[in-house]
Design a protein around this motif. Structure first.
Motif, mmCIF file in Angstrom:
data_model
loop_
_atom_site.group_PDB
_atom_site.id
_atom_site.type_symbol
_atom_site.label_atom_id
_atom_site.label_comp_id
_atom_site.label_asym_id
_atom_site.label_seq_id
_atom_site.Cartn_x
_atom_site.Cartn_y
_atom_site.Cartn_z
ATOM 1 N N GLY A 1 0.816 -1.216 0.000
ATOM 2 C CA GLY A 1 0.000 0.000 0.000
ATOM 3 C C GLY A 1 0.846 1.262 0.000
ATOM 4 O O GLY A 1 2.006 1.252 -0.408
ATOM 5 N N SER A 2 0.224 2.343 0.454
ATOM 6 C CA SER A 2 0.970 3.595 0.479
ATOM 7 C C SER A 2 0.756 4.307 1.814
ATOM 8 O O SER A 2 -0.228 4.037 2.523
ATOM 9 C CB SER A 2 0.524 4.500 -0.668
ATOM 10 N N ALA A 3 1.676 5.197 2.117
ATOM 11 C CA ALA A 3 1.566 5.957 3.366
ATOM 12 C C ALA A 3 1.992 7.386 3.096
ATOM 13 O O ALA A 3 3.141 7.650 2.780
ATOM 14 C CB ALA A 3 2.450 5.336 4.440
ATOM 15 N N ILE A 4 1.023 8.282 3.165
ATOM 16 C CA ILE A 4 1.325 9.701 2.942
ATOM 17 C C ILE A 4 1.202 10.416 4.283
ATOM 18 O O ILE A 4 0.255 10.189 5.039
ATOM 19 C CB ILE A 4 0.350 10.307 1.909
ATOM 20 N N ASP A 5 2.170 11.297 4.538
ATOM 21 C CA ASP A 5 2.220 11.960 5.836
ATOM 22 C C ASP A 5 0.928 12.725 6.109
ATOM 23 O O ASP A 5 0.416 13.441 5.236
ATOM 24 C CB ASP A 5 3.394 12.929 5.878
ATOM 25 N N PRO A 6 0.373 12.586 7.313
ATOM 26 C CA PRO A 6 -0.870 13.292 7.655
ATOM 27 C C PRO A 6 -0.756 14.805 7.472
ATOM 28 O O PRO A 6 -1.759 15.472 7.198
ATOM 29 C CB PRO A 6 -1.085 12.957 9.133
ATOM 30 N N LEU A 7 0.466 15.311 7.617
ATOM 31 C CA LEU A 7 0.648 16.769 7.466
ATOM 32 C C LEU A 7 0.326 17.206 6.034
ATOM 33 O O LEU A 7 -0.287 18.258 5.814
ATOM 34 C CB LEU A 7 2.087 17.163 7.839
ATOM 35 N N VAL A 8 0.757 16.381 5.065
ATOM 36 C CA VAL A 8 0.452 16.691 3.660
ATOM 37 C C VAL A 8 -1.064 16.739 3.478
ATOM 38 O O VAL A 8 -1.611 17.676 2.891
ATOM 39 C CB VAL A 8 1.058 15.621 2.715
ATOM 40 N N VAL A 9 -1.730 15.707 4.032
ATOM 41 C CA VAL A 9 -3.175 15.584 3.850
ATOM 42 C C VAL A 9 -3.902 16.703 4.570
ATOM 43 O O VAL A 9 -4.789 17.362 4.003
ATOM 44 C CB VAL A 9 -3.658 14.200 4.333
ATOM 45 N N SER A 10 -3.501 16.965 5.814
ATOM 46 C CA SER A 10 -4.232 17.989 6.571
ATOM 47 C C SER A 10 -4.033 19.351 5.926
ATOM 48 O O SER A 10 -4.941 20.185 5.902
ATOM 49 C CB SER A 10 -3.784 17.999 8.032
ATOM 50 N N ARG A 11 -2.846 19.565 5.389
ATOM 51 C CA ARG A 11 -2.604 20.853 4.721
ATOM 52 C C ARG A 11 -3.492 21.002 3.489
ATOM 53 O O ARG A 11 -4.075 22.053 3.251
ATOM 54 C CB ARG A 11 -1.132 20.943 4.320
ATOM 55 N N LEU A 12 -3.601 19.911 2.731
ATOM 56 C CA LEU A 12 -4.448 19.973 1.526
ATOM 57 C C LEU A 12 -5.920 20.137 1.899
ATOM 58 O O LEU A 12 -6.665 20.842 1.230
ATOM 59 C CB LEU A 12 -4.252 18.724 0.677
ATOM 60 N N LEU A 13 -6.310 19.476 2.998
ATOM 61 C CA LEU A 13 -7.703 19.586 3.434
ATOM 62 C C LEU A 13 -8.000 20.975 3.972
ATOM 63 O O LEU A 13 -9.102 21.503 3.779
ATOM 64 C CB LEU A 13 -7.991 18.544 4.506
ATOM 65 N N ALA A 14 -6.998 21.568 4.618
ATOM 66 C CA ALA A 14 -7.200 22.894 5.217
ATOM 67 C C ALA A 14 -7.141 23.979 4.143
ATOM 68 O O ALA A 14 -7.586 25.106 4.352
ATOM 69 C CB ALA A 14 -6.130 23.163 6.264
ATOM 70 N N ARG A 15 -6.603 23.590 3.004
ATOM 71 C CA ARG A 15 -6.405 24.552 1.936
ATOM 72 C C ARG A 15 -7.732 25.102 1.457
ATOM 73 O O ARG A 15 -8.701 24.396 1.285
ATOM 74 C CB ARG A 15 -5.697 23.847 0.790
ATOM 75 N N LYS A 16 -7.726 26.432 1.294
ATOM 76 C CA LYS A 16 -8.957 27.086 0.840
ATOM 77 C C LYS A 16 -8.988 27.095 -0.678
ATOM 78 O O LYS A 16 -7.997 27.383 -1.341
ATOM 79 C CB LYS A 16 -8.994 28.519 1.360
ATOM 80 N N ARG A 17 -10.171 26.754 -1.170
ATOM 81 C CA ARG A 17 -10.347 26.818 -2.618
ATOM 82 C C ARG A 17 -11.661 27.505 -2.917
ATOM 83 O O ARG A 17 -12.588 27.458 -2.105
ATOM 84 C CB ARG A 17 -10.345 25.413 -3.220
ATOM 85 N N ALA A 18 -11.695 28.100 -4.076
ATOM 86 C CA ALA A 18 -12.937 28.764 -4.465
ATOM 87 C C ALA A 18 -13.966 27.694 -4.806
ATOM 88 O O ALA A 18 -13.658 26.748 -5.538
ATOM 89 C CB ALA A 18 -12.683 29.667 -5.661
ATOM 90 N N GLY A 19 -15.154 27.798 -4.257
ATOM 91 C CA GLY A 19 -16.226 26.839 -4.543
ATOM 92 C C GLY A 19 -15.838 25.431 -4.151
ATOM 93 O O GLY A 19 -16.007 24.482 -4.915
ATOM 94 N N ASP A 20 -15.243 25.320 -2.949
ATOM 95 C CA ASP A 20 -14.680 24.042 -2.529
ATOM 96 C C ASP A 20 -15.786 23.052 -2.146
ATOM 97 O O ASP A 20 -16.585 23.311 -1.248
ATOM 98 C CB ASP A 20 -13.754 24.283 -1.333
ATOM 99 N N LEU A 21 -15.803 21.902 -2.828
ATOM 100 C CA LEU A 21 -16.805 20.875 -2.523
ATOM 101 C C LEU A 21 -16.498 20.181 -1.208
ATOM 102 O O LEU A 21 -17.381 19.597 -0.590
ATOM 103 C CB LEU A 21 -16.873 19.862 -3.672
#
Lengths: 215, 594
Positions: A127-147
């Motif tokens: 499988g794969s393992a991506i650092d939670p920091l990468v994920v949380s940063r992307l999730l926290a990232r603001k986007r216009a019209g974010d679904l």
């Protein structure tokens, strides 16, 4: 499990080796540079390589280049990249090459033994393992019209764990929910984000991360 | 000198008025033919005197005016001589003059009479500078000044009519005619030569004179015309002053009537106005290339033959732009030169048609403008060299600063960060051991320390990232800007047209511009989103960071933007800020990149 460790810092290497050995891993070789690592791989049988992104001589991205090279050359070998910094760019690049047997973690994670070995076992088992920091940063990232904003907290937690590369069992255990409930959540997430449920548990990490990273 | 000038300025018009009035007073039935004949002298005389006065007032440095007045006075005196028998006023003048000269000098007075004709030739040859240029001209005029009175004296003193033999008179008249005609023919050829060889400036001033010579030439070429005229007017024997057998041109001053006007117009036309020099100054101030200087100057001074020669210290001589040696003309040449002196040695020389000599002020002004331009060019070259030096040193400083930051980041990474992570692992191992041996208290303490250390690592990581983000070296500008966007509390959209790597100092510059622009947009703009575009085209990398906030950013106001602008300028680029109220702020950077 036979592991090769590559890092130019002797101090960190020693700490890592001790952690690995304490958990019953067999460290079959240690390298300070990418070249030493290639030499070790040619002679030693291993199922996992743990390497630093920065290595001599330029201390920039030797680890990344080595990881790419090793994964091409030894597709069955798990590769876990460690770094002082984690960037979504590198995560996506590693996953794009192949989402199998790959991990990308902050060096600090080694100190969180349970989390670290969970990631190691995921990488080692394909499988794969991506650092939670990468994920949380992307999730926290603001986007216009974010679904992503339409997701419930629970769904966001599920999404984050999926993006880290965790299996359904692991997510269900982590969130203390049933597999069935989890699958419902995942279905809702996919439909809310307009994602196609492609691939298995291993492969979805790339789709989810790509989605989160796209603007 | 001023007194002399004043008296000439009063005396000449006085004479003109006096002669004209005497003319008006005198007419009586018998004197009409004589009076008409005198008009022959009075009209051109008055014209010459007045035109000379005007010319002299307009161009005080030029001798043309004085020479023209001399012609006028000569003609008027001649008229007075003619009118002596009929005009009391003329008689008075004549007597006064004779009284002043004295009886034995009668001949001298009479001999000097026809000199006005020589002065006309002098005028023609000296036009428009008032100076006789070529040696031939000077010789000719000087010879005539001696020869004409001499011949008149001979004609007056030898009593032909008493009968020393008519052959003597015929011989004398023939020699005199041949000499006169030859002299005037040579004079005419010299003038035509000057026309042919002269530049536009000279022709411009010569042409009115040549046109005004036309009636004289006609008379000169058709001597019968004079005979016809004499028949019509019925000239009586006008005495020794009027020599009707002279060369027709000399005997019919009426034909000279347009000549003074021609001289005056020519002189004024040769007078270049300051506006042409003013436009030269404007052109010079706009920056002329060295090769454009000569045509510009030639145009301003109406002399296409003008050359600019530059002082070459190595040659100890002047040379043109092609390095050819330029000899400066001597004082008698058809060319004249002005040397532009520099601090230690000459800077350059202007070589021009000698017709410009009578415009010393104009030439000096143009020369001063050129010297300023040349000095400016020199200063500009120095300044450019210094600026380039400053620019390079600034670029070096920024690059060195950039390298230092990178080095600090790397030192932190390889040093403190590695050691702290290793320490983290060690503490973790110790805690695990403590837990294993049931030392819960130590394990908990170590746990707290581990948490503190992790926090320290996070902070150290952020610090190092601010000094120099490793993603920039690892993956380049686009990935680094994307990473900035992921950390931004408002949406950032990146539109990058390229992803290849740039030289690291350019990547760093653009990265920090982006980082600062994003920070500004988040802190001050109040906008809801940021749009970043990165393009590369024909040797230029262009970066735009736009927000949709309230605007009002000013490059001059804040130190932050100023610093960014300096940073961009240090790598040879340019940063501009477009900020409209309610229209958001765009920070546009362009950096040259081969």
């Amino acid at each position: 499990m036979r592991v090769i460790v590559a890092d130019d810092s002797a101090l960190f290497r020693a700490g890592l080796v001790r952690v690995l050995q304490s958990e019953g891993f067999e460290v079959v070789g240690q390298a300070r540079t990418a070249d030493e690592l290639y030499a070790l791989l040619a002679t030693e049988q291993a199922s996992l390589v743990i390497l630093d992104i920065h290595m001599p001589p330029t201390q920039t991205n030797e680890g990344l280049i080595a990881a790419r090279q090793i994964r091409r050359q030894y597709p069955d070998l798990g590769v876990l990249l460690l770094s002082q910094y984690v960037e979504s760019h590198h995560a996506l690049e590693l996953l794009s090459q192949s989402p199998d047997r790959v991990g990308y973690l902050l060096k600090d994670r080694v100190a969180d033994v349970d989390e670290f070995f969970d990631a190691v076992s995921r990488v080692a088992s394909g499988g794969s393992a991506i650092d939670p920091l990468v994920v949380s940063r992307l999730l926290a990232r603001k986007r216009a019209g974010d679904l992503v904003d339409d997701l419930t907290d629970r769904e966001r937690s599920v999404l984050a764990l999926m993006a880290e590369g965790r299996s359904n069992d692991a997510i269900a255990t982590e969130l203390r929910i049933s597999r069935k409930t989890l699958e419902t959540h995942i279905g809702t997430i996919y439909s809310k984000l307009g994602l196609e449920p492609t691939g298995g548990e291993h492969r979805r990490v790339l789709a989810v991360l790509s989605y989160l990273r796209s603007s | 000198m001023i007194a002399l000038r004043r008296s000439i300025q009063v005396a000449v018009p006085a004479l003109v008025v006096l002669v004209c009035v005497s003319d008006l007073l005198s007419p009586s039935q018998q004197s009409v033919p004589l009076w008409l004949y005198a008009l022959n002298y009075i009209v051109p005389g008055a014209a010459f005197a007045i035109a000379g006065l005007v010319a002299w007032s307009l161009r005080p440095a030029n001798h043309m005016g004085l020479l023209m007045m001399a012609v006028g006075v000569g003609l008027l005196i001649g008229a007075a001589g003619i009118l002596t028998p009929v005009s009391p006023l003329a008689r008075t003048i004549s007597e006064f003059l004779r009284l002043r000269v004295g009886h034995p000098s009668d001949y001298l007075f009479l001999a000097l009479g026809p000199l006005w004709a020589v002065v006309i030739l002098h005028l023609l040859l000296a036009f428009p500078s008032g100076r006789l240029g070529a040696r031939l001209s000077r010789g000719l005029v000087a010879a005539l000044y001696v020869f004409v009175p001499l011949i008149s004296l001979i004609g007056l003193s030898v009593p032909f009519e008493v009968g020393l033999g008519s052959w003597l008179q015929i011989g004398y008249t023939t020699v005199r005619s041949v000499v006169y005609q030859t002299c005037f023919a040579v004079g005419f050829v010299l003038i035509m030569k000057r026309w042919v060889q002269g530049g536009r400036a000279r022709r411009r001033s010569l042409s009115p004179v040549l046109w005004s010579l036309a009636p004289l030439s006609v008379a000169f070429l058709t001597p019968t015309l004079e005979g016809v005229l004499q028949q019509v007017i019925g000239v009586p024997d006008a005495g020794p002053l009027v020599d009707s057998t002279n060369a027709v041109a000399l005997a019919s001053p009426l034909f000279l009537i347009v000549l003074p006007i021609g001289f005056l117009v020519g002189l004024l036309r040769s007078g270049l106005d300051m506006t042409s020099v003013a436009s030269l100054v404007v052109r010079l101030s706009n920056g002329l290339l060295p090769e454009q200087l000569q045509p510009a100057l030639a145009k301003a001074l109406h002399d296409p033959s003008l050359e600019v020669a530059y002082w070459v210290p190595a040659l100890e001589s002047f040379a043109d732009l092609n390095g050819r040696r330029v000899e400066l003309p001597g004082p008698d040449s058809e060319r004249a030169a002005s040397i532009l002196d520099g601090a230690a040695s000459p800077v350059a020389a202007l070589v021009y048609d000698s017709s410009l000599r009578h415009e010393p002020q104009l030439v000096e002004t143009a020369a001063a403008a050129v010297r300023m331009a040349l000095e400016n060019a020199g200063l500009q070259a120095q300044l450019k060299a210094q600026l380039e030096e400053v620019r390079q040193s600034r670029a070096r400083l920024v690059e060195a600063g950039q390298r230092e930051r990178q080095q600090v980041e790397r030192d932190l990474h390889d040093g403190a960060q590695q050691q702290l992570v290793a320490l983290l692992l060690a503490l973790q191992a110790t805690r695990a051991e403590a837990a294993q041996y049931g030392d819960k208290r130590t394990a908990a303490m170590l746990g707290a320390n581990i948490a503190a250390l992790k926090q320290a690592l996070v902070e150290l990581r952020e610090l190092a990232r601010g000094i120099h983000p490793s993603i920039l070296t690892e993956a380049g500008l686009v990935a680094a800007i994307q990473s900035l966007g992921e950390r931004c509390p408002i949406p950032v959209q990146l539109d990058a047209e390229y992803s290849d790597r740039l030289p690291s100092h350019l990547e760093a510059t653009l990265y920090f511009v982006t980082a600062e622009a994003i920070t500004n947009a988040v802190k001050h703009s109040g906008g809801g989103r940021i749009q970043i575009s990165l393009r590369r085209r024909s040797g230029i990398v262009a970066l735009d960071v736009c927000d949709d906030g309230k605007g009002g950013a000013d490059l001059a106001a804040g130190t932050g933007l100023r610093g960014l602008s300096d940073r961009v300028a240090a790598v040879g680029g340019q940063l501009t800020v477009k900020s409209h109220h309610a229209g958001g702020t765009t920070i546009h950077s362009e950096i040259p990149c081969a």
